[in-house]
Write an enzyme that holds these catalytic residues in place. Structure first.
Site, mmCIF file in Angstrom:
data_model
loop_
_atom_site.group_PDB
_atom_site.id
_atom_site.type_symbol
_atom_site.label_atom_id
_atom_site.label_comp_id
_atom_site.label_asym_id
_atom_site.label_seq_id
_atom_site.Cartn_x
_atom_site.Cartn_y
_atom_site.Cartn_z
ATOM 1 N N LYS A 1 0.814 -1.219 0.000
ATOM 2 C CA LYS A 1 0.000 0.000 0.000
ATOM 3 C C LYS A 1 0.849 1.272 0.000
ATOM 4 O O LYS A 1 0.437 2.281 -0.553
ATOM 5 C CB LYS A 1 -0.939 0.002 1.192
ATOM 6 C CG LYS A 1 -1.992 -1.086 1.066
ATOM 7 C CD LYS A 1 -3.017 -1.019 2.157
ATOM 8 C CE LYS A 1 -3.884 -2.253 2.034
ATOM 9 N NZ LYS A 1 -5.119 -2.203 2.741
ATOM 10 N N LYS B 1 -2.850 1.653 9.505
ATOM 11 C CA LYS B 1 -3.010 0.566 8.532
ATOM 12 C C LYS B 1 -1.683 -0.127 8.278
ATOM 13 O O LYS B 1 -0.635 0.517 8.283
ATOM 14 C CB LYS B 1 -3.493 1.124 7.202
ATOM 15 C CG LYS B 1 -4.946 1.495 7.151
ATOM 16 C CD LYS B 1 -5.295 1.806 5.711
ATOM 17 C CE LYS B 1 -6.760 2.088 5.540
ATOM 18 N NZ LYS B 1 -7.049 2.341 4.115
ATOM 19 N N GLY C 1 -7.741 -7.607 3.867
ATOM 20 C CA GLY C 1 -8.788 -8.228 4.680
ATOM 21 C C GLY C 1 -9.029 -7.532 6.010
ATOM 22 O O GLY C 1 -9.536 -8.127 6.948
ATOM 23 N N GLY C 2 -8.700 -6.247 6.069
ATOM 24 C CA GLY C 2 -8.961 -5.477 7.292
ATOM 25 C C GLY C 2 -7.994 -5.778 8.435
ATOM 26 O O GLY C 2 -8.128 -5.220 9.516
ATOM 27 N N HIS D 1 -17.584 2.597 -0.505
ATOM 28 C CA HIS D 1 -16.462 1.894 -1.135
ATOM 29 C C HIS D 1 -16.839 1.706 -2.601
ATOM 30 O O HIS D 1 -17.788 0.996 -2.915
ATOM 31 C CB HIS D 1 -16.245 0.542 -0.441
ATOM 32 C CG HIS D 1 -15.205 -0.304 -1.106
ATOM 33 N ND1 HIS D 1 -14.061 -0.720 -0.470
ATOM 34 C CD2 HIS D 1 -15.136 -0.807 -2.363
ATOM 35 C CE1 HIS D 1 -13.330 -1.447 -1.310
ATOM 36 N NE2 HIS D 1 -13.973 -1.513 -2.461
ATOM 37 N N GLU E 1 -9.318 0.458 -5.973
ATOM 38 C CA GLU E 1 -10.341 0.724 -4.952
ATOM 39 C C GLU E 1 -10.224 2.149 -4.404
ATOM 40 O O GLU E 1 -9.123 2.639 -4.164
ATOM 41 C CB GLU E 1 -10.189 -0.260 -3.784
ATOM 42 C CG GLU E 1 -10.431 -1.699 -4.178
ATOM 43 C CD GLU E 1 -10.517 -2.642 -2.978
ATOM 44 O OE1 GLU E 1 -11.171 -3.677 -3.112
ATOM 45 O OE2 GLU E 1 -9.931 -2.345 -1.919
ATOM 46 N N ARG F 1 -5.665 -8.677 -9.528
ATOM 47 C CA ARG F 1 -6.264 -9.966 -9.893
ATOM 48 C C ARG F 1 -7.712 -9.752 -10.292
ATOM 49 O O ARG F 1 -8.214 -8.636 -10.211
ATOM 50 C CB ARG F 1 -6.222 -10.899 -8.687
ATOM 51 C CG ARG F 1 -6.883 -10.229 -7.495
ATOM 52 C CD ARG F 1 -7.083 -11.124 -6.316
ATOM 53 N NE ARG F 1 -7.387 -10.374 -5.116
ATOM 54 C CZ ARG F 1 -8.594 -9.967 -4.756
ATOM 55 N NH1 ARG F 1 -9.643 -10.204 -5.517
ATOM 56 N NH2 ARG F 1 -8.772 -9.286 -3.637
#
Ligand code: ADP
Length: 485
Positions: A119, A160, A166-167, A210, A277, A294
């Site tokens: 990220k 983060k 997956g959080g 989102h 996203e 993906r």
């Protein structure tokens, strides 16, 4: 010109392994399924032209085992590998190993995967090409620096994990006093989950939506976006309902997001299918979150509104072909909505529910597509993601798509495990959802298990239950009789 794919190994299981094979077979490509002990009788194995037994059950022994999967490809003479989603699909080491074995990897290059998979590096690229970011730190931070940065960003904020997914490793911090402890916890969580404890800070956006953009590019420098998907309905940061187009999104926002997504993947030298996203606030400011390198679980909603088979595009691009359509040629028709059917108990905190599918009947309705990975009599194993199937409904407008989806779910009969079907139907019937006013806190705000009615069994379910009772009674009686002899 690159050679055409002759035999494709699908390094996955469940509905996605079936879905990929369906397109490959239609294109005249032979398919190879791999499977674990628990999946001996699974549909993805049955439908394959060839199959290879990996042994084991745990992901590490089977669908995550790179040497075994390469051995499967060698033994069956496969010339290409499709990773599906989850498992090894975003693992650059796997993509590299497939390539080094002389096979075609149906996905991006390992280099592009590495750049966008982290990220922090993905955000650096985004910054360079003016893709909006949530205000936060430009790099990973340590405890001392975190406090200075946190004051600049303001509270509440999010910690983060750089390698996150997956959080996991994500923590909300409300005040300065909580920062140090939250940093320590996020770090250890990130280390345990990803083997990397670097974390960064981000401003907390209140009740965002989102929204993600499907992108695609070929090896000849062409890149397009195939509109957006709205995925705000989540439980535990995991999506449950996805739709396209996003309700009430302004045309100019849609276009600006699509163009930002393209700038980003071009700058990263990314090829193949990908998803960029974003979170979007109430004023339609959008901020880049991450790239999924993906095919996504929710890709069928994009297929339903555009008429494009994304797996066909993946295979064609992997063979060196050009993208079949230009940006202007990609049209958007009607509305599509997908529900994920999980073997989980919405009355018990969405805990996975395992067991035998004593009865498993899929609905058949016009305008409804089912991507399924299970069949009646099969055991839903504990070892993997508990998603059973996806139900995708298309309609000329949003409300008719919602109605069709609800009707399909009403006719989806499962006996043997708990499912999320009635939870999804609760959301679909909710006036706030129907008005398209969703955000990522919708479930938290509107759902409580008591709101699900404890409906009586349908005649089919009652019949299946009776059959089960008879069967148990019969086998007990049988062994009792045998014991007497
Ligand atoms: P992961 O990779 O762990 O899934 P993401 O960065 O993709 O993490 O975020 C997952 C979800 O967390 C988003 O869909 C959104 O609901 C929420 N989220 C992420 N970043 C923020 C933020 N800055 N403010 C508020 N919510 C956020």
């Amino acid at each position: 010109m690159m050679p055409k794919i002759q035999k494709l190994l699908v390094a996955n299981r469940g509905e996605i392994a079936c879905r990929v094979q369906r397109t490959a077979q239609r294109m005249g490509i032979r398919t190879v399924a791999i499977y674990s002990e628990a999946d001996r009788y699974a549909p993805h194995v049955e439908m394959a032209d060839e199959r290879y037994f990996l042994g084991g059950n745990l992901p590490a022994e089977s669908y995550l085992n790179i040497p075994k999967i390469l051995e499967a490809a060698r033994a069956t003479g496969a010339d290409a590998v499709h990773p599906g989603y989850g498992f090894l699909s975003e693992n650059p080491a796997f993509a590299r190993a497939v390539r080094e074995a002389g096979l075609c990897f149906v996905g991006p290059t390992p280099e592009a995967m590495e750049k966008l998979g982290n990220k922090v590096t993905a955000k650096q690229i985004a910054r360079e090409v003016a893709v909006p970011l949530v205000p936060g730190t430009a790099h990973a931070v340590r405890e001392g620096e975190a406090l200075v940065e946190a004051k600049r960003i303001g509270f509440p904020l999010l910690i983060k994990a750089a390698a996150g997914g997956g959080g996991k490793g994500m923590r909300k911090v409300f005040s300065e006093a909580d920062l140090q402890e939250a940093m320590a916890r996020a770090r250890s969580e990130a280390l345990a989950a990803f083997g990397d404890d670097s974390v960064f800070l981000e401003r907390y956006i209140d009740k965002p939506r989102h929204i993600e953009i499907q992108v695609f590019s070929d090896l000849h420098g062409n890149a397009v976006y195939l509109y957006e998907r709205e995925c705000s309905i989540q439980r535990r940061h995991q999506k449950v309902i996805e739709e396209a187009p996003a309700p009430h999104l302004k045309e100019e926002t849609r276009k600006a997001m699509g163009e930002a997504a393209l700038r980003l993947i071009r700058a990263a030298g990314y090829t193949q299918a990908g998803t960029v996203e974003f979170i979007v606030d109430a004023e339609e400011n959008f901020y880049f979150l991450e790239v999924n390198t993906r095919l996504q679980v929710e890709h069928p909603v994009t297929e339903a509104i555009t008429g494009v088979d994304l797996v066909e595009w993946q295979l064609r691009v992997a063979q060196g072909e050009r993208l079949p359509l230009s940006q202007e040629e990609i049209s958007c028709r009607g509305h599509a909505i997908e529900a994920r059917v999980y073997a989980e108990d919405p009355r018990a905190g969405f805990l996975p529910s395992t067991g035998v599918l004593y009865s498993y009947e899929l609905p058949r309705l016009e305008g409804v597509r089912i991507d399924n990975g299970y069949e009646e009599g099969q055991l839903v194993p504990l070892f993997y993601d508990p998603m059973l199937a996806k139900v995708i409904a298309w309609g000329p407008d949003r409300i008719s798509a919602i109605q069709r989806l609800d009707q399909a779910l009403a006719n989806f009969a499962v006996v043997g495990v708990q499912t999320t079907i009635d939870f999804v139907r609760f959301v679909l019937a909710h006036p706030v959802f129907q008005a398209g006013l969703t955000h990522t806190h919708f479930v938290e705000e509107h759902f409580r298990p008591e709101l699900l009615d404890n409906r009586p069994l349908s005649p089919e379910e009652r019949e299946a239950l009776q059959a089960l009772i008879d069967w148990i009674a019969h086998s007990w009686y049988g062994s009792w009789q045998n014991g007497r002899e």
